[in-house]
Design a protein around this motif. Structure first.
Motif, PDB file in Angstrom:
ATOM      1  N   ILE A  16       0.873  -1.302   0.183  1.00  0.00           N
ATOM      2  CA  ILE A  16      -0.192   0.142  -0.045  1.00  0.00           C
ATOM      3  C   ILE A  16       0.838   1.351   0.040  1.00  0.00           C
ATOM      4  O   ILE A  16       1.778   1.530   0.865  1.00  0.00           O
ATOM      5  N   ALA A  17       0.627   2.199  -0.942  1.00  0.00           N
ATOM      6  CA  ALA A  17       0.962   3.505  -0.775  1.00  0.00           C
ATOM      7  C   ALA A  17      -0.266   4.309  -0.442  1.00  0.00           C
ATOM      8  O   ALA A  17      -1.404   4.361  -0.866  1.00  0.00           O
ATOM      9  N   LEU A  18      -0.122   5.085   0.776  1.00  0.00           N
ATOM     10  CA  LEU A  18      -1.389   5.576   1.669  1.00  0.00           C
ATOM     11  C   LEU A  18      -1.138   7.032   1.540  1.00  0.00           C
ATOM     12  O   LEU A  18       0.112   7.520   1.907  1.00  0.00           O
ATOM     13  N   SER A 113       3.335   2.087   2.398  1.00  0.00           N
ATOM     14  CA  SER A 113       4.554   3.288   2.210  1.00  0.00           C
ATOM     15  C   SER A 113       3.711   4.492   2.576  1.00  0.00           C
ATOM     16  O   SER A 113       2.754   4.740   1.824  1.00  0.00           O
ATOM     17  N   VAL A 114       4.254   5.591   3.096  1.00  0.00           N
ATOM     18  CA  VAL A 114       3.741   6.980   3.277  1.00  0.00           C
ATOM     19  C   VAL A 114       4.893   8.162   3.241  1.00  0.00           C
ATOM     20  O   VAL A 114       5.922   7.789   3.159  1.00  0.00           O
ATOM     21  N   GLY A 115       4.302   8.946   2.881  1.00  0.00           N
ATOM     22  CA  GLY A 115       5.371  10.308   3.066  1.00  0.00           C
ATOM     23  C   GLY A 115       5.492  10.709   4.520  1.00  0.00           C
ATOM     24  O   GLY A 115       4.710  10.503   5.144  1.00  0.00           O
ATOM     25  N   GLU A 116       6.668  11.582   4.701  1.00  0.00           N
ATOM     26  CA  GLU A 116       7.269  11.840   5.856  1.00  0.00           C
ATOM     27  C   GLU A 116       6.139  12.872   6.710  1.00  0.00           C
ATOM     28  O   GLU A 116       6.438  12.757   7.964  1.00  0.00           O
ATOM     29  N   ASP A 117       5.460  13.410   5.919  1.00  0.00           N
ATOM     30  CA  ASP A 117       4.490  14.284   6.724  1.00  0.00           C
ATOM     31  C   ASP A 117       3.130  13.707   6.618  1.00  0.00           C
ATOM     32  O   ASP A 117       2.137  14.528   6.945  1.00  0.00           O
ATOM     33  N   PHE A 118       3.159  12.480   6.530  1.00  0.00           N
ATOM     34  CA  PHE A 118       1.718  11.591   6.506  1.00  0.00           C
ATOM     35  C   PHE A 118       1.060  11.925   7.821  1.00  0.00           C
ATOM     36  O   PHE A 118       1.635  11.609   8.847  1.00  0.00           O
ATOM     37  N   ARG A 119      -0.123  12.392   8.213  1.00  0.00           N
ATOM     38  CA  ARG A 119      -0.947  12.401   9.201  1.00  0.00           C
ATOM     39  C   ARG A 119      -2.394  11.670   9.318  1.00  0.00           C
ATOM     40  O   ARG A 119      -2.936  11.550   8.088  1.00  0.00           O
ATOM     41  N   PHE A 120      -2.881  10.917  10.204  1.00  0.00           N
ATOM     42  CA  PHE A 120      -3.852  10.218  10.158  1.00  0.00           C
ATOM     43  C   PHE A 120      -4.458   9.911  11.288  1.00  0.00           C
ATOM     44  O   PHE A 120      -3.858  10.375  12.508  1.00  0.00           O
ATOM     45  N   GLY A 121      -5.789   9.617  11.294  1.00  0.00           N
ATOM     46  CA  GLY A 121      -6.637   9.326  12.492  1.00  0.00           C
ATOM     47  C   GLY A 121      -7.098  10.688  13.084  1.00  0.00           C
ATOM     48  O   GLY A 121      -7.124  11.640  12.488  1.00  0.00           O
ATOM     49  N   TYR A 122      -7.936  10.469  14.047  1.00  0.00           N
ATOM     50  CA  TYR A 122      -8.864  11.389  14.849  1.00  0.00           C
ATOM     51  C   TYR A 122      -8.018  12.818  15.087  1.00  0.00           C
ATOM     52  O   TYR A 122      -6.968  12.632  15.435  1.00  0.00           O
ATOM     53  N   LYS A 123      -8.401  13.723  14.353  1.00  0.00           N
ATOM     54  CA  LYS A 123      -7.603  15.179  14.397  1.00  0.00           C
ATOM     55  C   LYS A 123      -6.351  15.072  13.850  1.00  0.00           C
ATOM     56  O   LYS A 123      -5.501  15.895  14.599  1.00  0.00           O
ATOM     57  N   ARG A 124      -5.955  14.162  13.158  1.00  0.00           N
ATOM     58  CA  ARG A 124      -4.673  14.157  12.446  1.00  0.00           C
ATOM     59  C   ARG A 124      -3.797  13.705  13.626  1.00  0.00           C
ATOM     60  O   ARG A 124      -2.553  14.264  13.478  1.00  0.00           O
ATOM     61  N   GLN A 125      -3.891  13.155  14.514  1.00  0.00           N
ATOM     62  CA  GLN A 125      -2.767  12.906  15.664  1.00  0.00           C
ATOM     63  C   GLN A 125      -2.170  11.785  15.397  1.00  0.00           C
ATOM     64  O   GLN A 125      -1.100  11.832  16.305  1.00  0.00           O
ATOM     65  N   GLY A 126      -2.027  11.130  14.348  1.00  0.00           N
ATOM     66  CA  GLY A 126      -1.221   9.971  14.120  1.00  0.00           C
ATOM     67  C   GLY A 126      -0.044  10.412  12.965  1.00  0.00           C
ATOM     68  O   GLY A 126      -0.493  11.210  12.157  1.00  0.00           O
ATOM     69  N   VAL A 140       4.089  -5.615   9.918  1.00  0.00           N
ATOM     70  CA  VAL A 140       3.943  -5.059   8.663  1.00  0.00           C
ATOM     71  C   VAL A 140       5.062  -3.951   8.549  1.00  0.00           C
ATOM     72  O   VAL A 140       5.078  -3.002   9.603  1.00  0.00           O
ATOM     73  N   ALA A 141       6.035  -3.834   7.534  1.00  0.00           N
ATOM     74  CA  ALA A 141       6.945  -2.761   7.499  1.00  0.00           C
ATOM     75  C   ALA A 141       6.370  -1.684   6.874  1.00  0.00           C
ATOM     76  O   ALA A 141       5.346  -1.554   6.024  1.00  0.00           O
ATOM     77  N   VAL A 142       6.854  -0.447   7.487  1.00  0.00           N
ATOM     78  CA  VAL A 142       6.314   0.863   6.727  1.00  0.00           C
ATOM     79  C   VAL A 142       7.427   1.585   6.341  1.00  0.00           C
ATOM     80  O   VAL A 142       8.635   1.986   7.107  1.00  0.00           O
ATOM     81  N   ASN A 143       7.497   2.075   4.991  1.00  0.00           N
ATOM     82  CA  ASN A 143       8.504   2.819   4.657  1.00  0.00           C
ATOM     83  C   ASN A 143       8.123   4.325   4.581  1.00  0.00           C
ATOM     84  O   ASN A 143       6.841   4.699   4.315  1.00  0.00           O
ATOM     85  N   ILE A 144       9.074   5.257   5.152  1.00  0.00           N
ATOM     86  CA  ILE A 144       8.689   6.641   5.093  1.00  0.00           C
ATOM     87  C   ILE A 144       9.471   7.443   4.056  1.00  0.00           C
ATOM     88  O   ILE A 144      10.992   7.397   4.421  1.00  0.00           O
ATOM     89  N   ALA A 145       8.830   8.097   3.028  1.00  0.00           N
ATOM     90  CA  ALA A 145       9.546   8.412   2.059  1.00  0.00           C
ATOM     91  C   ALA A 145       9.971   9.803   2.285  1.00  0.00           C
ATOM     92  O   ALA A 145       9.118  10.530   2.774  1.00  0.00           O
ATOM     93  N   ASN A 146      11.089  10.203   1.709  1.00  0.00           N
ATOM     94  CA  ASN A 146      11.517  11.836   1.689  1.00  0.00           C
ATOM     95  C   ASN A 146      10.762  12.062   0.659  1.00  0.00           C
ATOM     96  O   ASN A 146      10.426  11.882  -0.367  1.00  0.00           O
TER      97      ASN A 146
END
Length: 312
Positions: A16-18, A113-126, A140-146
């Protein structure tokens, strides 16, 4: 590409690219590329409508409305697109619930895979780091992209929107990795251009497409419904047409040294350079003189197709 707005119907397992991916810009491709290299189904998971539209209650101007986004993702080789309906139920999920109930239980990811500025969850708390920590408990491995250019400039959809709103066409191109493009249909206008020697194609865009700032642009035009129209140089005016007391904004395109009937055809217009802001002229003669200058400038900037201009 399999497209679904029902996560339960997604084809699994997935890589997944999220994210939102408005623009499918250079930074987004840094997020997407690692997913394409996995051995399971490459999947983009995004939100529809855009969260900003949900929270504001107002239509959101997008770099890439859904149909355009789909086209770019297909071109990259993505095998599946999951459009998560962004509603009150989804917005209320905390970070842990989002990972468990949406990602793990419904999409069965092997890799995210997500971008380094990715926010998620209630009120973008994650954050992206939170996603990595939560997903690790499910192995599950998570890639944080530049999300930065080689010049260390941060790439973001909001930065690109700002550039387009300011007529910074070249900067938008650098951040997108391609020219900003308007895709629309030609409709009948007031036909004023014909009366002063500059016939124009009046373009109607999807309602939520971000329209660049008012002014005159050197552009290049192609058409999937008019295949004889090679990439062709043109001048585009966006604005209110103050010299003729226009009542509403229009997008008018004058193809250089070309005649033909483009009504109801679909055009793709690549912005190449911002020539000047919109202006009100004292007379139609003054307007014609300026348009002649705009056309001459565009001729110097833009290549002509190898074939002769089309006449019909």
């Amino acid at each position: 590409m399999w497209i679904t707005s029902t996560p339960e119907r997604a084809l699994t397992p997935t890589a997944i690219a999220l994210g939102n991916f408005d623009g499918v810009h250079q930074g987004h491709r840094n997020v997407i590329q690692p997913v394409l290299e996995q051995s399971v189904r490459s999947t983009v998971v995004t939100f529809h409508p855009h969260p900003r539209e949900y929270f504001s209650g107002q239509p959101c101007s997008l770099l890439t409305p859904l149909e355009e986004k789909i086209s770019h993702l297909k071109a990259l080789g993505i095998q599946q697109l999951v459009l998560l309906p962004f509603n009150q139920e989804l917005a209320a999920l905390c970070a842990e619930e989002f990972v468990q109930k949406i990602l793990i239980e419904q999409l069965h990811p092997h890799y995210i895979s997500v971008g380094e500025d990715f926010r998620f969850g209630y009120k973008r708390q994650g954050s992206a780091q939170d996603l990595r920590a939560i997903a690790s408990s499910y192995h599950v491995a998570v890639n944080i992209a530049n999300l930065r250019t080689k010049a260390k400039e941060r790439i973001s959809s909001s930065r690109i929107r700002e550039a387009i709103n300011q007529g910074q066409v070249e900067l938008a191109k650098q951040l997108l990795g391609r020219p900003y493009t308007l895709n629309g249909t030609v409709v009948t206008g007031e036909q004023r251009g014909r009366t002063i020697g500059f016939p124009t194609a009046n373009l109607v865009l999807p309602r939520n497409k971000l329209i660049p700032c008012y002014g005159v642009y050197a552009v290049e035009v192609t058409s999937i419904t008019y295949p004889l129209l090679s990439p062709h140089p043109a001048v585009m005016n966006i604005g209110m047409r103050p010299t003729v007391n226009g009542q509403h904004p229009t997008i008018e395109i004058h193809l250089l040294d070309w005649t033909g009937d483009l009504y109801q055809h679909s055009l793709s217009v690549q912005l190449k350079q911002f020539l000047r802001p919109e202006a009100k002229f004292e007379s139609l003669e003054a307007l014609k003189a300026q348009i002649n200058k705009d056309c001459e400038t565009a001729r110097q900037l833009l290549p002509y197709p190898s074939s002769q201009p089309i006449n019909s």
